[in-house]
Motif scaffolding. Structure first.
Motif, PDB file in Angstrom:
ATOM      1  N   TYR A 161       0.718  -1.335  -0.119  1.00 32.24           N
ATOM      2  CA  TYR A 161      -0.129   0.032  -0.133  1.00 32.24           C
ATOM      3  C   TYR A 161       0.968   1.288  -0.184  1.00 32.24           C
ATOM      4  CZ  TYR A 161      -4.216  -2.468   0.222  1.00 32.24           C
ATOM      5  OH  TYR A 161      -5.710  -3.299  -0.020  1.00 32.24           O
ATOM      6  N   GLY A 162       1.910   1.201   0.639  1.00 33.11           N
ATOM      7  CA  GLY A 162       2.727   2.222   0.467  1.00 33.11           C
ATOM      8  C   GLY A 162       3.260   2.858  -0.821  1.00 33.11           C
ATOM      9  N   GLN A 163       3.522   1.666  -1.592  1.00 32.85           N
ATOM     10  CA  GLN A 163       4.168   1.812  -3.116  1.00 32.85           C
ATOM     11  C   GLN A 163       2.949   2.386  -3.706  1.00 32.85           C
ATOM     12  OE1 GLN A 163       4.782  -2.381  -3.681  1.00 32.85           O
ATOM     13  NE2 GLN A 163       6.889  -2.041  -3.738  1.00 32.85           N
ATOM     14  N   THR A 164       1.546   2.176  -3.530  1.00 37.72           N
ATOM     15  CA  THR A 164       0.589   2.598  -4.095  1.00 37.72           C
ATOM     16  C   THR A 164       0.124   4.216  -3.645  1.00 37.72           C
ATOM     17  OG1 THR A 164      -0.792   0.721  -4.172  1.00 37.72           O
ATOM     18  CG2 THR A 164      -2.188   2.598  -4.407  1.00 37.72           C
ATOM     19  N   PHE A 165       0.465   4.621  -2.539  1.00 36.37           N
ATOM     20  CA  PHE A 165       0.500   5.813  -2.141  1.00 36.37           C
ATOM     21  C   PHE A 165       1.447   6.691  -2.733  1.00 36.37           C
ATOM     22  CE2 PHE A 165      -1.159   4.281   2.103  1.00 36.37           C
ATOM     23  CZ  PHE A 165      -2.432   4.044   1.584  1.00 36.37           C
ATOM     24  N   GLY A 166       2.526   6.398  -2.893  1.00 32.35           N
ATOM     25  CA  GLY A 166       3.794   6.977  -3.641  1.00 32.35           C
ATOM     26  C   GLY A 166       3.219   7.419  -5.300  1.00 32.35           C
ATOM     27  N   ASP A 167       2.508   6.277  -5.770  1.00 31.28           N
ATOM     28  CA  ASP A 167       1.986   6.373  -6.949  1.00 31.28           C
ATOM     29  C   ASP A 167       0.898   7.479  -7.314  1.00 31.28           C
ATOM     30  OD1 ASP A 167       3.436   4.384  -7.935  1.00 31.28           O
ATOM     31  OD2 ASP A 167       1.973   2.805  -7.902  1.00 31.28           O
ATOM     32  N   TRP A 168      -0.033   7.558  -6.287  1.00 30.40           N
ATOM     33  CA  TRP A 168      -1.058   8.557  -6.251  1.00 30.40           C
ATOM     34  C   TRP A 168      -0.391  10.194  -6.007  1.00 30.40           C
ATOM     35  CZ3 TRP A 168      -4.532   5.530  -2.297  1.00 30.40           C
ATOM     36  CH2 TRP A 168      -5.380   4.610  -3.111  1.00 30.40           C
ATOM     37  N   LEU A 169       0.664  10.256  -5.190  1.00 32.06           N
ATOM     38  CA  LEU A 169       1.315  11.355  -4.696  1.00 32.06           C
ATOM     39  C   LEU A 169       1.908  11.925  -6.073  1.00 32.06           C
ATOM     40  CD1 LEU A 169       2.826  10.499  -1.402  1.00 32.06           C
ATOM     41  CD2 LEU A 169       1.244  12.418  -1.684  1.00 32.06           C
ATOM     42  N   ARG A 170       2.735  11.048  -6.730  1.00 34.18           N
ATOM     43  CA  ARG A 170       3.384  11.583  -8.047  1.00 34.18           C
ATOM     44  C   ARG A 170       2.318  12.024  -9.048  1.00 34.18           C
ATOM     45  NH1 ARG A 170       6.695   7.255  -6.203  1.00 34.18           N
ATOM     46  NH2 ARG A 170       8.771   8.140  -5.603  1.00 34.18           N
ATOM     47  N   ASP A 171       1.321  11.238  -9.132  1.00 38.18           N
ATOM     48  CA  ASP A 171       0.383  11.625 -10.200  1.00 38.18           C
ATOM     49  C   ASP A 171      -0.419  12.823  -9.893  1.00 38.18           C
ATOM     50  OD1 ASP A 171       0.359   9.268 -11.611  1.00 38.18           O
ATOM     51  OD2 ASP A 171      -1.232   8.273 -10.459  1.00 38.18           O
ATOM     52  N   SER A 172      -0.461  13.341  -8.586  1.00 40.41           N
ATOM     53  CA  SER A 172      -0.882  14.602  -8.102  1.00 40.41           C
ATOM     54  C   SER A 172       0.120  15.650  -8.216  1.00 40.41           C
ATOM     55  CB  SER A 172      -1.397  14.397  -6.588  1.00 40.41           C
ATOM     56  OG  SER A 172      -2.263  13.438  -6.352  1.00 40.41           O
ATOM     57  N   GLY A 173       1.396  15.215  -8.726  1.00 46.52           N
ATOM     58  CA  GLY A 173       2.338  16.459  -8.846  1.00 46.52           C
ATOM     59  C   GLY A 173       3.253  16.493  -7.894  1.00 46.52           C
ATOM     60  N   ALA A 174       3.230  15.913  -6.702  1.00 45.96           N
ATOM     61  CA  ALA A 174       3.970  16.069  -5.563  1.00 45.96           C
ATOM     62  C   ALA A 174       5.634  15.607  -5.952  1.00 45.96           C
ATOM     63  CB  ALA A 174       3.516  15.474  -4.517  1.00 45.96           C
ATOM     64  N   THR A 175       6.301  16.211  -5.273  1.00 43.17           N
ATOM     65  CA  THR A 175       7.696  15.473  -5.330  1.00 43.17           C
ATOM     66  C   THR A 175       7.849  14.555  -4.080  1.00 43.17           C
ATOM     67  OG1 THR A 175       8.833  17.681  -6.084  1.00 43.17           O
ATOM     68  CG2 THR A 175      10.052  16.183  -4.763  1.00 43.17           C
TER      69      THR A 175
END
Length: 366
Positions: free
Chosen positions: A66-80
Motif C-alpha cells: 500500500y505504501g507503494q500505491t500511495f507513492g504512485d498517487w502522490l506523483r500523479d498529483s504532482g508532488a515531489t
C-alpha cells in the motif's frame, strides 16, 4: 415477498451523523469524521489528491504494497516524493523518519501505513507522529487494517488524515469507510487548486455540503445496508469493549507466531521482531526448497475456508499469511490453520510437531 434486507425506511441524516459520532468515539478524536460511501481506497486516494499537489514535498514510507500505491498517487498529483523503503519483514523507526527530514528539510507531507496486513508488520505511529510534528508536516495514515486490533488515536498522535475501514479487525462491511480530518488538513485542501471537486473523490464537496451545513441534509442517498452493518459492528465493539477486542487480536497474533515456531519444519515468522508484528495477520517464511503458494494450496485442500493465503507478487514463493481478524479472530481458526499447514508440510517430507504447536498456542490462549 418480504426480506429483512429489503424495503427498509430511508437512512436519515440524523442516523448517518450518529454513526459518524460512533466512529469518532472509536478513534477518540475531536476531528471531523466523515463516513465515505465506498471501500477504503476511496478516502485513501481522495485524501491524497485533495491535500497534495505540485507544491507538495512528500515523504512516503513503504513497508508493504500500500505504501507503494500511495507513492504512485502522490506523483500523479504532482508532488515531489521521497520514498523511505523499509524491508517488509520489519517496521520503520522514528529515527529513520527524522533522518529523512534532515536530508530533505522541505518535506511537508508524510504518508504511512499503520499495519500492513499483506506483509504482517505494524509501524510505531505514536513515535513517528512525534517526529512528524517536529517537522510540521501534514500526517496521512492508513489505519484500515489496524483499527480494532491495536490503538488508533489520531488526536494523540498528531495524525491529520486517518483512514479506516471496517472489513478487517472491526468485523464489519467492506463497502463503507471513514476518515478523520484535522482543521489544518481542511485548510491544505482548500488552497489546493487541484483538489477534486464535483467528484466522487471530493472530500471538500462533502465538507461544504454536509459538515458545514450542520449535517442536516445528506448530499446523496447513502449506502444504506453498509451503513446499517457499520453501525452494528460498532455496537458490537462497544458491547465487547474496544480493549477486549484489541487484546483478542494481539493474543491470537502471539499464539500464531509461537505455534508456527513450535511446529518446526523450517517454518518461521516472516516479520523478524515480535514487536513489529501486526495483530491482524501473521506472516510466515517457508523453508528453503518450498514454494509458499504450493504449500498453501495443499493446506486448503481439506479446509478451503481457512484464512490462509500466499503472499502477493514475488512474495508468493516465500511467504504465507494467516489472517486472524474479525470473525476469524478465534483460537479455533489459529489451531486449524497450523494443523493444515503442518499436514501439508508433512506431505512434503518435512518434520513437524503438531503437539508442540498446539501446546504453544494453548499456553498463550488458555
Amino acid at each position: 415477498m418480504t426480506h429483512p434486507l429489503l424495503d427498509l425506511p430511508p437512512l436519515t441524516a440524523a442516523r448517518f451523523a450518529a454513526i459518524e459520532d460512533r466512529v469518532a468515539r472509536l478513534l477518540d478524536t475531536r476531528q471531523d469524521v466523515l463516513i465515505t460511501q465506498g471501500e477504503a481506497l476511496l478516502p485513501l486516494e481522495g485524501a491524497i489528491r485533495a491535500a497534495a499537489g505540485p507544491g507538495t514535498v512528500a515523504l512516503n514510507v513503504i513497508t508493504g504494497p500500500y505504501g507503494q500505491t500511495f507513492g504512485d498517487w502522490l506523483r500523479d498529483s504532482g508532488a515531489t516524493v521521497h520514498d523511505l523503503v523499509v524491508p517488509f519483514d520489519s517496521a520503520v523507526t522514528a529515527d529513520q523518519v527524522r533522518a529523512a527530514f534532515a536530508e530533505h528539510p522541505e518535506i511537508d507531507f508524510v504518508s504511512l501505513v499503520h499495519a500492513e496486513a499483506a506483509t504482517g508488520n505494524t509501524n510505531p505511529v505514536a513515535e513517528i507522529g512525534e517526529a512528524v510534528r517536529e517537522q510540521g508536516a501534514l500526517f496521512y495514515l492508513d489505519a484500515v487494517a489496524s483499527v480494532g486490533a491495536e490503538p488508533v488515536l489520531p488526536d494523540a498522535w498528531g495524525v491529520d488524515l486517518c483512514v479506516i475501514g471496517a472489513q478487517k479487525a472491526m468485523g464489519g462491511p467492506a463497502g463503507v469507510s471513514a476518515i478523520s480530518v484535522s482543521e489544518r488538513a481542511w485548510q491544505r485542501m482548500a488552497v489546493n487548486p487541484d483538489a477534486p471537486r464535483r467528484s466522487y473523490l471530493s472530500l471538500l464537496d462533502w465538507k461544504e455540503r454536509w459538515i458545514d451545513g450542520g449535517r442536516k441534509a445528506l448530499p446523496h442517498a447513502p449506502a444504506q445496508l453498509e451503513m446499517e452493518a457499520l453501525d452494528a459492528c460498532l455496537e458490537r465493539i462497544e458491547a465487547d469493549g474496544l480493549d477486549t477486542v484489541m487484546a483478542r487480536h494481539c493474543d491470537l497474533a502471539r499464539a500464531t507466531r509461537a505455534g508456527a515456531i513450535a511446529l518446526g519444519g523450517g517454518l518461521e515468522p516472516f516479520v523478524r521482531e515480535e514487536r513489529d508484528a501486526a495483530p491482524v495477520a501473521t506472516t510466515l517464511r517457508v523453508p528453503p526448497g518450498t514454494v509458499a503458494s504450493e504449500l498453501v494450496a495443499r493446506a486448503l485442500e481439506g479446509d478451503p475456508a481457512l484464512p490462509v493465503a500466499a503472499g502477493g507478487g514475488a512474495l508468493a514463493k516465500e511467504m504465507i499469511r494467516v489472517n486472524h481478524y474479525g470473525t476469524d479472530a478465534t483460537p479455533l481458526v489459529v489451531r486449524r490453520a497450523l494443523v493444515a499447514l503442518g499436514a501439508a508440510m508433512a506431505r512434503q517430507g518435512l518434520t513437524v510437531d503438531l503437539e508442540a504447536a498446539a501446546a504453544a498456542v494453548d499456553e498463550i490462549l488458555l
